[in-house]
Design a protein around this motif. Structure first.
Motif, PDB file in Angstrom:
ATOM      1  N   GLN A 176       0.809  -1.216   0.000  1.00  0.00           N
ATOM      2  CA  GLN A 176       0.000   0.000   0.000  1.00  0.00           C
ATOM      3  C   GLN A 176       0.846   1.271   0.000  1.00  0.00           C
ATOM      4  O   GLN A 176       0.315   2.374  -0.027  1.00  0.00           O
ATOM      5  N   GLY A 177       2.177   1.132   0.075  1.00  0.00           N
ATOM      6  CA  GLY A 177       3.067   2.281  -0.018  1.00  0.00           C
ATOM      7  C   GLY A 177       3.324   3.014   1.285  1.00  0.00           C
ATOM      8  O   GLY A 177       3.797   4.147   1.271  1.00  0.00           O
ATOM      9  N   TYR A 178       3.076   2.385   2.420  1.00  0.00           N
ATOM     10  CA  TYR A 178       3.300   3.045   3.703  1.00  0.00           C
ATOM     11  C   TYR A 178       4.725   2.882   4.220  1.00  0.00           C
ATOM     12  O   TYR A 178       5.161   3.646   5.074  1.00  0.00           O
ATOM     13  N   ILE A 179       5.447   1.852   3.746  1.00  0.00           N
ATOM     14  CA  ILE A 179       6.837   1.668   4.142  1.00  0.00           C
ATOM     15  C   ILE A 179       7.697   1.539   2.889  1.00  0.00           C
ATOM     16  O   ILE A 179       7.207   1.184   1.819  1.00  0.00           O
ATOM     17  N   LEU A 180       8.990   1.843   3.049  1.00  0.00           N
ATOM     18  CA  LEU A 180       9.923   1.834   1.919  1.00  0.00           C
ATOM     19  C   LEU A 180      10.290   0.414   1.502  1.00  0.00           C
ATOM     20  O   LEU A 180      10.222   0.059   0.325  1.00  0.00           O
ATOM     21  N   SER A 181      10.692  -0.423   2.464  1.00  0.00           N
ATOM     22  CA  SER A 181      11.032  -1.816   2.194  1.00  0.00           C
ATOM     23  C   SER A 181      11.014  -2.591   3.503  1.00  0.00           C
ATOM     24  O   SER A 181      10.904  -2.019   4.583  1.00  0.00           O
ATOM     25  N   TYR A 182      11.149  -3.909   3.364  1.00  0.00           N
ATOM     26  CA  TYR A 182      11.198  -4.768   4.543  1.00  0.00           C
ATOM     27  C   TYR A 182      12.080  -5.974   4.247  1.00  0.00           C
ATOM     28  O   TYR A 182      12.329  -6.307   3.091  1.00  0.00           O
ATOM     29  N   ASP A 220      16.089 -14.601   9.711  1.00  0.00           N
ATOM     30  CA  ASP A 220      15.927 -15.768  10.571  1.00  0.00           C
ATOM     31  C   ASP A 220      17.198 -16.038  11.364  1.00  0.00           C
ATOM     32  O   ASP A 220      17.680 -17.164  11.422  1.00  0.00           O
ATOM     33  N   THR A 221      17.757 -14.998  11.976  1.00  0.00           N
ATOM     34  CA  THR A 221      18.998 -15.159  12.741  1.00  0.00           C
ATOM     35  C   THR A 221      18.732 -15.807  14.093  1.00  0.00           C
ATOM     36  O   THR A 221      19.592 -16.487  14.627  1.00  0.00           O
ATOM     37  N   THR A 222      17.544 -15.604  14.657  1.00  0.00           N
ATOM     38  CA  THR A 222      17.187 -16.226  15.927  1.00  0.00           C
ATOM     39  C   THR A 222      16.098 -17.260  15.670  1.00  0.00           C
ATOM     40  O   THR A 222      15.618 -17.414  14.553  1.00  0.00           O
ATOM     41  N   ALA A 223      15.686 -17.960  16.713  1.00  0.00           N
ATOM     42  CA  ALA A 223      14.641 -18.979  16.562  1.00  0.00           C
ATOM     43  C   ALA A 223      13.329 -18.350  16.089  1.00  0.00           C
ATOM     44  O   ALA A 223      12.641 -18.890  15.234  1.00  0.00           O
ATOM     45  N   GLN A 224      13.006 -17.184  16.637  1.00  0.00           N
ATOM     46  CA  GLN A 224      11.765 -16.506  16.271  1.00  0.00           C
ATOM     47  C   GLN A 224      11.911 -15.741  14.963  1.00  0.00           C
ATOM     48  O   GLN A 224      10.977 -15.638  14.197  1.00  0.00           O
ATOM     49  N   GLY A 225      13.080 -15.203  14.711  1.00  0.00           N
ATOM     50  CA  GLY A 225      13.287 -14.379  13.532  1.00  0.00           C
ATOM     51  C   GLY A 225      12.919 -12.938  13.816  1.00  0.00           C
ATOM     52  O   GLY A 225      12.398 -12.605  14.879  1.00  0.00           O
ATOM     53  N   SER A 226      13.200 -12.070  12.856  1.00  0.00           N
ATOM     54  CA  SER A 226      12.876 -10.662  13.029  1.00  0.00           C
ATOM     55  C   SER A 226      12.512 -10.043  11.684  1.00  0.00           C
ATOM     56  O   SER A 226      12.806 -10.604  10.631  1.00  0.00           O
ATOM     57  N   ILE A 227      11.869  -8.898  11.766  1.00  0.00           N
ATOM     58  CA  ILE A 227      11.481  -8.142  10.582  1.00  0.00           C
ATOM     59  C   ILE A 227      12.181  -6.793  10.667  1.00  0.00           C
ATOM     60  O   ILE A 227      12.057  -6.104  11.681  1.00  0.00           O
ATOM     61  N   LYS A 228      12.922  -6.427   9.619  1.00  0.00           N
ATOM     62  CA  LYS A 228      13.516  -5.091   9.548  1.00  0.00           C
ATOM     63  C   LYS A 228      12.687  -4.289   8.558  1.00  0.00           C
ATOM     64  O   LYS A 228      12.556  -4.668   7.395  1.00  0.00           O
ATOM     65  N   ILE A 229      12.159  -3.166   9.027  1.00  0.00           N
ATOM     66  CA  ILE A 229      11.295  -2.328   8.208  1.00  0.00           C
ATOM     67  C   ILE A 229      11.971  -0.983   7.994  1.00  0.00           C
ATOM     68  O   ILE A 229      12.353  -0.315   8.960  1.00  0.00           O
ATOM     69  N   ALA A 230      12.122  -0.590   6.721  1.00  0.00           N
ATOM     70  CA  ALA A 230      12.647   0.735   6.381  1.00  0.00           C
ATOM     71  C   ALA A 230      11.449   1.675   6.272  1.00  0.00           C
ATOM     72  O   ALA A 230      10.570   1.480   5.432  1.00  0.00           O
ATOM     73  N   LEU A 231      11.411   2.676   7.126  1.00  0.00           N
ATOM     74  CA  LEU A 231      10.276   3.602   7.170  1.00  0.00           C
ATOM     75  C   LEU A 231      10.358   4.629   6.043  1.00  0.00           C
ATOM     76  O   LEU A 231      11.441   4.950   5.563  1.00  0.00           O
TER      77      LEU A 231
END
Length: 132
Positions: free
Chosen positions: A42-48, A52-63
């Motif tokens: 929808q164009g609200y964030i630049l990229s993501y 999966d570096t940890t067991a849960q993983g993470s999301i990096k969001i570029a605002l």
């Protein structure tokens, strides 16, 4: 212990926007990944990026920010359905946000989607949040 992971996700983005950060890192889950994809489409964030570096993983969001005024593109993130009070809407009851300028994110039986998609597919579900 975090009792509402979606509210934590929205709050981290809200706080990063207020502090003018470029990137925010959030613990991952399936629903958070789907919300992130919708925000990107929808164009609200630049990229993501899903890591999966940890067991849960993470999301990096570029605002994303306005080039000229340096204001964040996301003006408001509002949690609607909470663990203590779930909010459901049928396909005809899904609200329009700011007369179509914002989006409602809905968790349906067909997956997480925007309110417009849910109306088009004629499915209702739990209204997770509003973004505008």
């Amino acid at each position: 212990m975090n009792t509402d992971p979606i509210a934590d996700f929205l709050t981290r983005i809200r706080n990063a926007n207020a502090a003018k950060h470029r990137v925010v890192e959030i613990p991952a889950s399936k629903v958070k990944k789907e919300i992130t994809k919708i925000l990107f489409d929808q164009g609200y964030i630049l990229s993501y990026k899903f890591e999966d570096t940890t067991a849960q993983g993470s999301i990096k969001i570029a605002l994303k920010y306005n080039k000229f005024t340096k204001e964040p593109v996301i003006q408001e993130l509002q949690r609607i359905s909470k663990p203590g009070l779930r909010k459901y809407a049928g396909s005809s009851e899904i609200p329009r946000i700011l007369n179509g300028l914002g989006i409602a994110i809905v968790s349906t039986s067909h997956g997480v989607m925007t309110g417009k998609q849910a109306k088009r597919d004629n499915v209702g579900g739990e209204v997770l949040c509003y973004v505008y």
